[in-house]
Each structure stands twice: as C-alpha cells, then as structure tokens.
Design a protein around this motif. Sequence first.
Motif, PDB file in Angstrom:
ATOM      1  N   PHE A 132      35.504  21.826  41.675  1.00 51.61           N
ATOM      2  CA  PHE A 132      36.283  22.853  40.994  1.00 51.61           C
ATOM      3  C   PHE A 132      37.211  23.519  42.003  1.00 51.61           C
ATOM      4  N   ARG A 133      38.253  24.143  41.492  1.00 52.81           N
ATOM      5  CA  ARG A 133      39.240  24.753  42.367  1.00 52.81           C
ATOM      6  C   ARG A 133      39.792  25.993  41.679  1.00 52.81           C
ATOM      7  N   GLY A 134      40.437  26.862  42.440  1.00 56.23           N
ATOM      8  CA  GLY A 134      40.937  28.090  41.842  1.00 56.23           C
ATOM      9  C   GLY A 134      41.900  28.814  42.753  1.00 56.23           C
ATOM     10  N   ILE A 135      42.366  29.964  42.298  1.00 55.42           N
ATOM     11  CA  ILE A 135      43.292  30.780  43.080  1.00 55.42           C
ATOM     12  C   ILE A 135      43.104  32.255  42.744  1.00 55.42           C
ATOM     13  N   PHE A 136      43.111  33.092  43.782  1.00 56.86           N
ATOM     14  CA  PHE A 136      43.038  34.542  43.616  1.00 56.86           C
ATOM     15  C   PHE A 136      44.428  35.122  43.408  1.00 56.86           C
ATOM     16  N   LYS A 137      44.491  36.165  42.621  1.00 54.83           N
ATOM     17  CA  LYS A 137      45.704  36.970  42.538  1.00 54.83           C
ATOM     18  C   LYS A 137      45.645  38.046  43.624  1.00 54.83           C
ATOM     19  N   SER A 138      46.743  38.241  44.332  1.00 49.89           N
ATOM     20  CA  SER A 138      46.824  39.294  45.364  1.00 49.89           C
ATOM     21  C   SER A 138      45.637  39.227  46.320  1.00 49.89           C
ATOM     22  N   PHE A 139      45.380  38.039  46.853  1.00 44.93           N
ATOM     23  CA  PHE A 139      44.195  37.862  47.706  1.00 44.93           C
ATOM     24  C   PHE A 139      44.252  38.751  48.937  1.00 44.93           C
ATOM     25  N   ALA A 140      45.438  39.000  49.467  1.00 44.86           N
ATOM     26  CA  ALA A 140      45.563  39.803  50.688  1.00 44.86           C
ATOM     27  C   ALA A 140      44.992  41.203  50.531  1.00 44.86           C
ATOM     28  N   THR A 141      44.980  41.725  49.313  1.00 40.71           N
ATOM     29  CA  THR A 141      44.459  43.072  49.063  1.00 40.71           C
ATOM     30  C   THR A 141      43.156  43.050  48.247  1.00 40.71           C
ATOM     31  N   SER A 142      42.545  41.896  48.117  1.00 37.62           N
ATOM     32  CA  SER A 142      41.349  41.757  47.273  1.00 37.62           C
ATOM     33  C   SER A 142      40.100  42.312  47.962  1.00 37.62           C
ATOM     34  N   LYS A 143      39.118  42.690  47.144  1.00 40.07           N
ATOM     35  CA  LYS A 143      37.834  43.164  47.669  1.00 40.07           C
ATOM     36  C   LYS A 143      37.066  42.040  48.348  1.00 40.07           C
ATOM     37  N   VAL A 144      37.213  40.820  47.832  1.00 45.26           N
ATOM     38  CA  VAL A 144      36.525  39.673  48.426  1.00 45.26           C
ATOM     39  C   VAL A 144      36.990  39.458  49.865  1.00 45.26           C
ATOM     40  N   ARG A 145      38.293  39.485  50.075  1.00 44.84           N
ATOM     41  CA  ARG A 145      38.821  39.290  51.437  1.00 44.84           C
ATOM     42  C   ARG A 145      38.349  40.407  52.368  1.00 44.84           C
ATOM     43  N   TYR A 176      22.975  22.985  39.190  1.00 45.68           N
ATOM     44  CA  TYR A 176      21.778  23.499  39.836  1.00 45.68           C
ATOM     45  C   TYR A 176      22.155  24.689  40.718  1.00 45.68           C
ATOM     46  N   GLU A 177      21.316  25.720  40.700  1.00 45.75           N
ATOM     47  CA  GLU A 177      21.651  26.963  41.397  1.00 45.75           C
ATOM     48  C   GLU A 177      21.755  26.760  42.902  1.00 45.75           C
ATOM     49  N   ASP A 178      20.908  25.888  43.463  1.00 45.59           N
ATOM     50  CA  ASP A 178      20.908  25.687  44.915  1.00 45.59           C
ATOM     51  C   ASP A 178      21.805  24.534  45.349  1.00 45.59           C
ATOM     52  N   CYS A 179      22.634  24.029  44.439  1.00 49.48           N
ATOM     53  CA  CYS A 179      23.526  22.910  44.765  1.00 49.48           C
ATOM     54  C   CYS A 179      24.978  23.258  44.428  1.00 49.48           C
ATOM     55  N   ILE A 180      25.405  24.416  44.878  1.00 47.02           N
ATOM     56  CA  ILE A 180      26.782  24.852  44.651  1.00 47.02           C
ATOM     57  C   ILE A 180      27.308  25.472  45.937  1.00 47.02           C
ATOM     58  N   GLU A 181      28.524  25.132  46.267  1.00 43.54           N
ATOM     59  CA  GLU A 181      29.145  25.624  47.491  1.00 43.54           C
ATOM     60  C   GLU A 181      30.651  25.724  47.258  1.00 43.54           C
ATOM     61  N   TYR A 182      31.252  26.791  47.748  1.00 41.61           N
ATOM     62  CA  TYR A 182      32.710  26.842  47.672  1.00 41.61           C
ATOM     63  C   TYR A 182      33.292  27.656  48.809  1.00 41.61           C
ATOM     64  N   TYR A 183      34.578  27.358  49.069  1.00 42.38           N
ATOM     65  CA  TYR A 183      35.330  27.967  50.156  1.00 42.38           C
ATOM     66  C   TYR A 183      36.559  28.672  49.600  1.00 42.38           C
ATOM     67  N   VAL A 184      37.019  29.673  50.339  1.00 43.91           N
ATOM     68  CA  VAL A 184      38.264  30.362  50.025  1.00 43.91           C
ATOM     69  C   VAL A 184      39.134  30.347  51.281  1.00 43.91           C
ATOM     70  N   CYS A 185      40.403  29.972  51.114  1.00 42.95           N
ATOM     71  CA  CYS A 185      41.290  29.916  52.278  1.00 42.95           C
ATOM     72  C   CYS A 185      42.025  31.236  52.468  1.00 42.95           C
ATOM     73  N   LEU A 186      42.717  31.358  53.568  1.00 44.47           N
ATOM     74  CA  LEU A 186      43.427  32.597  53.905  1.00 44.47           C
ATOM     75  C   LEU A 186      44.528  32.933  52.901  1.00 44.47           C
ATOM     76  N   ASN A 187      44.978  31.934  52.158  1.00 38.77           N
ATOM     77  CA  ASN A 187      46.015  32.154  51.143  1.00 38.77           C
ATOM     78  C   ASN A 187      45.451  32.365  49.742  1.00 38.77           C
ATOM     79  N   GLY A 188      44.117  32.389  49.623  1.00 38.06           N
ATOM     80  CA  GLY A 188      43.509  32.687  48.332  1.00 38.06           C
ATOM     81  C   GLY A 188      43.223  31.491  47.447  1.00 38.06           C
ATOM     82  N   HIS A 189      43.339  30.280  47.976  1.00 36.58           N
ATOM     83  CA  HIS A 189      42.954  29.101  47.198  1.00 36.58           C
ATOM     84  C   HIS A 189      41.447  28.884  47.346  1.00 36.58           C
TER      85      HIS A 189
END
Length: 248
Positions: free
Chosen positions: A159-172, A215-228
């Motif tokens: 799966f893939r995705g994108i954040f809106k306004s990642f530079a100011t996001s709480k996640v970042r 499966y709950e223990d078989c999920i992993e994801y990354y977020v890049c500096l540009n919010g992808h």
Amino acid sequence: MILTKQYRCIHSASCQCTKGHLSEDVIFLVFHNLNWNPKLIATLSCVCKWFDDLAKRVLWKEFCRTRAPKMLCDLQSNGSHIVDGNWRALGKLLIYCSGCTKGGLFNRIQIPGHFVYQTRFSRTSGKSFLLPQYRTDVLYVSDPCEHLDQGEEGDVGFFRGIFKSFATSKVRKMLISKGAKLHPKEVCPYCKAKLWSMLQAKMIPQSASCRLGSYEDCIEYYVCLNGHMLGICTLLPLSDSEEASELE
C-alpha cells in the motif's frame, strides 16, 4: 498537418535533439488527446532534458489532475505545497506499486515493482494508519495491491499514500521528537528522499491491520521526508479479514 519545430535543446551539448522541438502548446494538445498516458509521458521524459523538464512542469501535473482531481484539490488547499515541484513523484505514486527486493527496504521477499491500472486512495482509510492523537493530520492511503500465494509469506499486500502538509504535520513533529532514525541506505521509490520507519518509531496503530485485513504483527510502513508513505502487510484469508473489518 505539418508541425514546425520551434525550440532547440539548450540543456545538454550531447542531446540528440539537434533540430529543435515542437512548441509546448503542441505537445500539451497531443498529450491531452492521449488522455495524459503515463507510459508515453515517461518515454518522452527520456528523450532529453528539455522534454524531461516539460514533463515535470506540465504533463505530470495534468496527469495527476485528471486521475485524482478531488484528492489533488484537497492536497493543494489551505496553502499546502506538498505536491508543488513533485508532480512526477505524485504521478508515479498514483500508478506504481513499488514491490520489494530481498535485502531491501522490507527485507522479506522478491516481488518486482509494477504499474497498476487503477487504485483508490482514501482520506478516511488514512486515519486508520494514524494513532488517535495524530488523526487531525490528513493522509490518503491506497487499497492494498495484492500479491497472492507468495510461499511462506502467504498473501502479501503493498500500500502507498501521501500526507497533506507533511512539513507541519503532527506525525513529522513526533518522529523528530522521538529522534527517529532515517533508513541508512534505502530511499523513497517515488521521490528518492530519506525514509522513517513507522514500525521502529512505534507509531503503527492496530486499526491499520484492521483496515487492510492483515495480520497485526505483519504490517510495516515508512514515511519519507516529502510525506510519501509505502508499506507492506501479510493479508488474512478472506473470511478472517471480513471478521477483522467488522471488529474495526
């Protein structure tokens, strides 16, 4: 109709386009008629730097506007600049499943990346990938691209995705506050930026596996500096995943 070439390539002395180029307006009309075909845009980009620049500025932008108009309108609202200058990266995100390689980012199995005909991105689904305290952030996430019967790995989903306004996001802000480490070698397959592991940062909620049917223990994801965002999971059998959706 005979089209007169009007521009010469001035970007590279080694460029083979020694007889000039069609005007941008003509190329725009041609690709509009081709419904912004992404494979042809990618092919044009390989001709020379002049065409590559045109594709980055104009063609990929029109492709994104055509393929995901509502999502794009939201991503650009309220002064957000998440996609400005990154049209090619967003275009690739919309149509390309990155797969994985042994020893690479997910270090599990060899599944080649490939184009996908159509993918649905959902802002509602995106909330399931955020811890409750960060759900004011806006994240669009795709449905999983299913790769079934992958030996010991079972049914694998990307799966893939994108954040809106990642530079100011709480996640970042939280990733920085936690001192989360960037991956030492691998980069985002869409924009080549460095990546944070949400698994290592302990920021993957249980609701993510419920949303994916994995499966709950078989999920992993990354977020890049540009919010992808890009991730992998092991999918539950259909009957089990239906039960997980009911629990969610």
